[in-house]
Scaffold this active site. Structure first.
Site, PDB file in Angstrom:
ATOM      1  N   ASP A  16      43.196  56.839  43.476  1.00 59.56           N
ATOM      2  CA  ASP A  16      43.655  55.457  43.437  1.00 59.56           C
ATOM      3  C   ASP A  16      42.909  54.645  42.384  1.00 59.56           C
ATOM      4  O   ASP A  16      43.456  53.702  41.802  1.00 59.56           O
ATOM      5  CB  ASP A  16      43.471  54.826  44.821  1.00 59.56           C
ATOM      6  CG  ASP A  16      44.205  53.499  44.975  1.00 59.56           C
ATOM      7  OD1 ASP A  16      45.207  53.284  44.266  1.00 59.56           O
ATOM      8  OD2 ASP A  16      43.779  52.672  45.796  1.00 59.56           O
ATOM      9  N   CYS A 241      43.631  45.438  40.215  1.00 61.37           N
ATOM     10  CA  CYS A 241      44.830  44.990  40.919  1.00 61.37           C
ATOM     11  C   CYS A 241      45.936  44.788  39.882  1.00 61.37           C
ATOM     12  O   CYS A 241      45.839  43.890  39.051  1.00 61.37           O
ATOM     13  CB  CYS A 241      44.585  43.684  41.667  1.00 61.37           C
ATOM     14  SG  CYS A 241      46.043  43.067  42.530  1.00 61.37           S
TER      15      CYS A 241
END
Length: 301
Positions: A16, A241
């Site tokens: 991730d 993000c």
């Protein structure tokens, strides 16, 4: 409820975290070294790769080579993200101990990301789950946008609960609840968890809280009090993000472990070794360390 005596950290940095790195594709040997260093530091659960199309996620194009190159440690689970049947077949061939499937609690987010509805995304996972079960491989489920969506705003906790229950019934042994854009606050996190826990046992839930607004540790402390004992995090805070340019994404594993140690909660992880690993990987990537604890300790790599 009392705080847990121990917490299992699911380290998501190699997958991730690295998949969001811009620029040249990271060398396979760096990924392998990162995973090996994390295991040596005592991390018992590592999300090591993602078997997806290199066209869509170039950084994960060498998943099979990474899995082949790592030195397996006893007691360490090496997991892989598998969005489809081809992916799970690759993960099985590579010797993954566990596979992960992912959907979201937001219809808009699901359609924007994988061009289908939540229900359709779950249907697509049926052959993935069946293949994993045939090979006695555990399946972990991810639910994104549990505390907010970049397109819909606030998400109804009942929707999170419904999707989580679907994944449980499908055969996932654990459901990771992801605050994908990091907008949650402690009160909202506890409210969401309380609703989900009506459908899924608390000991089969994990917290995957991003730190976009600096709330991840506060949110984690809140849900620890309600029975959460599995936390997803990323060494050095790897992974930004994508919905807030320049904002932090994953909460740093070093910061989580430091907090847990301060609470008297065991993780089995050597914090100094973990911090050294965080400093090492950020040097390899030529980026700033996203862990406040890593920076404060100033560990040499």
């Amino acid at each position: 409820m009392a705080l847990p005596s121990s917490v299992r950290i699911v380290e998501v940095g190699p997958r991730d975290g690295l998949q969001n790195e811009a620029g040249p594709v990271i060398a396979t040997d760096i990924k392998v070294a990162l995973i090996n260093r994390l295991a040596a530091a005592g991390v018992s659960h590592i999300e090591a790769a993602s078997f997806v199309s290199p066209k869509w996620v170039p950084q994960m194009g060498d998943a099979a080579a990474v899995m082949a190159g790592i030195t397996r440690h006893d007691g360490v689970a090496y997991a892989a993200l598998t969005p489809n049947l081809r992916g799970v077949e690759g993960a099985i061939e590579s010797g993954a101990d566990e596979v992960a499937i992912f959907t979201a609690a937001s219809e808009s987010f699901t359609r924007k990301n994988i061009n289908c509805s939540i229900a359709e995304s779950l249907e697509r996972f049926v052959p993935v789950v069946e293949a994993a079960k045939r090979n006695n491989i555990r399946i972990r489920g991810y639910v994104s946008t549990v505390l907010g969506c970049p397109y819909e705003g606030d998400i109804d906790p009942s929707q999170v609960a419904a999707v989580s229950r679907e994944l449980l019934d499908m055969g996932c042994y654990e459901i990771s609840l992801g605050d994908t854009i990091g907008v949650g606050t402690p009160v909202r996190a506890r409210k969401m968890l309380a609703r989900v826990a009506n459908e899924v046992p608390i000991n089969q839930l994990a917290a995957h809280f991003h730190d976009t607004y600096g709330q991840a540790l506060a949110n984690l402390y809140a849900v620890l009090q309600d029975g959460i004992s599995v936390i997803d995090s990323s060494v050095a805070g790897l992974g930004g993000c994508p919905y807030a340019s320049g904002a932090s994404g994953n909460v740093a594993s070093e910061d989580v472990v430091y907090m847990l140690e301060g609470l008297g909660i065991k993780t089995g992880i050597d914090l100094k070794e973990l911090a050294a690993t965080g400093n090492w990987i950020t040097q390899q990537l030529g980026r700033n360390n996203g862990s406040k604890v890593g920076l404060a300790l100033g560990c040499s790599s």
